[in-house]
Design a protein around this motif. Structure first.
Motif, mmCIF file in Angstrom:
data_model
loop_
_atom_site.group_PDB
_atom_site.id
_atom_site.type_symbol
_atom_site.label_atom_id
_atom_site.label_comp_id
_atom_site.label_asym_id
_atom_site.label_seq_id
_atom_site.Cartn_x
_atom_site.Cartn_y
_atom_site.Cartn_z
ATOM 1 N N GLY A 139 0.802 -1.220 0.000
ATOM 2 C CA GLY A 139 0.000 0.000 0.000
ATOM 3 C C GLY A 139 0.833 1.267 0.000
ATOM 4 O O GLY A 139 0.345 2.338 -0.377
ATOM 5 N N ALA A 140 2.092 1.152 0.430
ATOM 6 C CA ALA A 140 2.976 2.317 0.445
ATOM 7 C C ALA A 140 3.812 2.435 -0.817
ATOM 8 O O ALA A 140 4.383 3.495 -1.081
ATOM 9 C CB ALA A 140 3.906 2.259 1.659
ATOM 10 N N THR A 141 3.885 1.367 -1.599
ATOM 11 C CA THR A 141 4.813 1.362 -2.730
ATOM 12 C C THR A 141 4.158 1.068 -4.078
ATOM 13 O O THR A 141 4.812 1.193 -5.115
ATOM 14 C CB THR A 141 5.923 0.321 -2.494
ATOM 15 O OG1 THR A 141 5.332 -0.956 -2.206
ATOM 16 C CG2 THR A 141 6.807 0.723 -1.314
ATOM 17 N N VAL A 142 2.893 0.668 -4.092
ATOM 18 C CA VAL A 142 2.172 0.436 -5.341
ATOM 19 C C VAL A 142 1.065 1.482 -5.448
ATOM 20 O O VAL A 142 0.260 1.627 -4.521
ATOM 21 C CB VAL A 142 1.566 -0.986 -5.389
ATOM 22 C CG1 VAL A 142 0.788 -1.190 -6.686
ATOM 23 C CG2 VAL A 142 2.667 -2.029 -5.259
ATOM 24 N N HIS A 143 1.023 2.187 -6.550
ATOM 25 C CA HIS A 143 0.100 3.305 -6.716
ATOM 26 C C HIS A 143 -0.788 3.065 -7.939
ATOM 27 O O HIS A 143 -0.365 2.441 -8.906
ATOM 28 C CB HIS A 143 0.870 4.619 -6.893
ATOM 29 C CG HIS A 143 1.943 4.829 -5.870
ATOM 30 N ND1 HIS A 143 1.750 5.498 -4.683
ATOM 31 C CD2 HIS A 143 3.242 4.419 -5.851
ATOM 32 C CE1 HIS A 143 2.868 5.506 -3.977
ATOM 33 N NE2 HIS A 143 3.790 4.862 -4.659
ATOM 34 N N ARG A 144 -1.982 3.536 -7.881
ATOM 35 C CA ARG A 144 -2.901 3.437 -9.011
ATOM 36 C C ARG A 144 -3.215 4.833 -9.548
ATOM 37 O O ARG A 144 -3.694 5.696 -8.812
ATOM 38 C CB ARG A 144 -4.203 2.743 -8.611
ATOM 39 C CG ARG A 144 -4.047 1.251 -8.337
ATOM 40 C CD ARG A 144 -5.391 0.599 -8.069
ATOM 41 N NE ARG A 144 -5.251 -0.813 -7.725
ATOM 42 C CZ ARG A 144 -5.227 -1.802 -8.620
ATOM 43 N NH1 ARG A 144 -5.340 -1.511 -9.904
ATOM 44 N NH2 ARG A 144 -5.103 -3.057 -8.231
ATOM 45 N N ASP A 145 -2.907 5.019 -10.812
ATOM 46 C CA ASP A 145 -3.204 6.242 -11.559
ATOM 47 C C ASP A 145 -2.341 7.436 -11.133
ATOM 48 O O ASP A 145 -1.832 8.162 -11.982
ATOM 49 C CB ASP A 145 -4.687 6.619 -11.463
ATOM 50 C CG ASP A 145 -5.583 5.528 -12.029
ATOM 51 O OD1 ASP A 145 -5.189 4.913 -13.046
ATOM 52 O OD2 ASP A 145 -6.643 5.268 -11.438
ATOM 53 N N ARG A 146 -2.215 7.676 -9.836
ATOM 54 C CA ARG A 146 -1.409 8.803 -9.361
ATOM 55 C C ARG A 146 -0.635 8.400 -8.106
ATOM 56 O O ARG A 146 -1.097 7.561 -7.333
ATOM 57 C CB ARG A 146 -2.300 10.023 -9.014
ATOM 58 C CG ARG A 146 -2.914 10.715 -10.230
ATOM 59 C CD ARG A 146 -3.812 11.865 -9.789
ATOM 60 N NE ARG A 146 -3.065 12.873 -9.049
ATOM 61 C CZ ARG A 146 -2.397 13.878 -9.624
ATOM 62 N NH1 ARG A 146 -2.361 13.978 -10.933
ATOM 63 N NH2 ARG A 146 -1.774 14.775 -8.883
ATOM 64 N N TYR A 147 0.528 9.002 -7.948
ATOM 65 C CA TYR A 147 1.318 8.771 -6.735
ATOM 66 C C TYR A 147 0.547 9.277 -5.522
ATOM 67 O O TYR A 147 -0.102 10.333 -5.573
ATOM 68 C CB TYR A 147 2.658 9.498 -6.840
ATOM 69 C CG TYR A 147 3.540 9.337 -5.628
ATOM 70 C CD1 TYR A 147 4.406 8.261 -5.513
ATOM 71 C CD2 TYR A 147 3.502 10.277 -4.586
ATOM 72 C CE1 TYR A 147 5.213 8.108 -4.396
ATOM 73 C CE2 TYR A 147 4.299 10.126 -3.460
ATOM 74 C CZ TYR A 147 5.152 9.038 -3.377
ATOM 75 O OH TYR A 147 5.943 8.900 -2.266
ATOM 76 N N ARG A 148 0.617 8.542 -4.426
ATOM 77 C CA ARG A 148 -0.024 8.969 -3.184
ATOM 78 C C ARG A 148 0.862 8.531 -2.021
ATOM 79 O O ARG A 148 1.594 7.533 -2.111
ATOM 80 C CB ARG A 148 -1.411 8.345 -3.012
ATOM 81 C CG ARG A 148 -1.413 6.821 -3.079
ATOM 82 C CD ARG A 148 -2.665 6.188 -2.519
ATOM 83 N NE ARG A 148 -2.730 6.309 -1.087
ATOM 84 C CZ ARG A 148 -2.064 5.527 -0.223
ATOM 85 N NH1 ARG A 148 -1.241 4.574 -0.666
ATOM 86 N NH2 ARG A 148 -2.193 5.692 1.080
ATOM 87 N N GLU A 149 0.809 9.286 -0.945
ATOM 88 C CA GLU A 149 1.531 8.898 0.256
ATOM 89 C C GLU A 149 0.601 8.495 1.387
ATOM 90 O O GLU A 149 0.965 7.691 2.229
ATOM 91 C CB GLU A 149 2.463 10.036 0.713
ATOM 92 C CG GLU A 149 3.669 10.177 -0.192
ATOM 93 C CD GLU A 149 4.718 11.127 0.351
ATOM 94 O OE1 GLU A 149 4.421 11.841 1.332
ATOM 95 O OE2 GLU A 149 5.819 11.156 -0.213
#
Length: 276
Positions: free
Chosen positions: A201-211
């Motif tokens: 959840g911290a290293t795979v992003h969907r569509d846009r980067y998120r933290e």
């Protein structure tokens, strides 16, 4: 084929938020999920024919625009291997590997093509170095996957860049050819451990980067890793003291509190690259 329950168990050993695959999966996928770095090798030679096969598989991996800007230097001669191991400070286990390889970025061939055809080289900037470095990294990953599928153990060695000029001289690397990483190769003396990784959840992003709540996710990871895979020593205790809650994030912060390879850029420029 591998039962999905086995793959789920491998993922659970590595990730705090493991995926739940369904249906049988290829054995190769389970092998990749189970991989770990090997630092203890049996006293057993790796056949040359196998090394050549693994190099051929590694160099079949993707390469930017078919430029093929990556080479592999196999260091099997005992004297050369000992000299290379001696350049990797603080990693005595390297000397026990029956084979050491160095994966190199090679922008030299491309420049020779331009000279031979009388065509100007119009990309003398950072991307020339970057493309070659990425090509070498992709080949390294391919070699590791192939070697471990054959029962070998491997461990990448980024510390070859600590003494990049000396490694380059030892291997006879010309201008525009540079070491990216070493690799220790041999038959494992013991099964490697599955290293825990950051949550997906911290290293795979969907569509846009998120933290999101990254700090909380890393804190939870620190706690889990300290419980199951604690560090055997803390970095720089003379500077930071001893921590009762020492985990991954503190270890990485301490690691990069000291300069590493500050001269690597100068080495790459001395190899003829422009990093603008």
């Amino acid at each position: 084929m591998t039962d999905p329950n086995h793959l789920r168990a491998l993922f659970a050993a590595r990730y705090p938020d493991p995926p739940q695959p369904e249906g049988p999966v290829p054995d190769a996928l389970a092998g990749m999920a189970a991989r770990g770095s090997c630092r203890r090798f049996a006293d057993r030679a790796v056949p040359d024919a196998l090394l050549e096969t693994l190099c051929a598989v590694a160099l079949a991996t993707p390469t930017k625009s078919d430029l093929q800007q990556r080479d592999i230097v196999l260091v099997t001669n005992p004297e050369a291997r000992a000299r290379l191991a001696g350049l990797v400070s603080g990693q005595g286990w390297v000397a026990g590997a029956p084979v050491l390889a160095v994966f190199c970025g090679n922008n030299r061939r491309q420049r020779l093509l331009h000279a031979w055809h009388g065509v100007a080289f119009a990309n003398d900037h950072l991307d020339a170095f970057f493309n070659a470095a990425v090509d070498a990294g992709i080949a390294l990953a391919g070699f590791v996957t192939a070697a471990e599928a054959m029962g070998l153990g491997c461990c990448p060695i980024s510390a070859v860049r600590n003494e990049a000029a000396a490694v380059s001289e030892l291997l006879g690397l010309p201008d525009h050819v540079f070491p990216v990483a070493g690799l220790a190769i041999g038959w494992p003396a013991a099964p490697p451990e599955i290293a825990m990784r950051l949550p997906l959840g911290a290293t795979v992003h969907r569509d846009r980067y998120r933290e999101g709540d990254l700090r909380a996710e890393i804190a939870a990871y620190d706690t889990a890793r300290a419980a199951h895979q604690p560090y055997t020593a803390q970095r720089f205790p003379d500077r930071f003291g001893a921590s009762d809650t020492y985990g991954w994030s503190e270890d990485k912060a301490r690691q990069y509190s000291a300069p590493e390879r500050a001269d690597f850029g100068a080495f790459i420029r001395a190899k003829g690259f422009k990093l603008d």
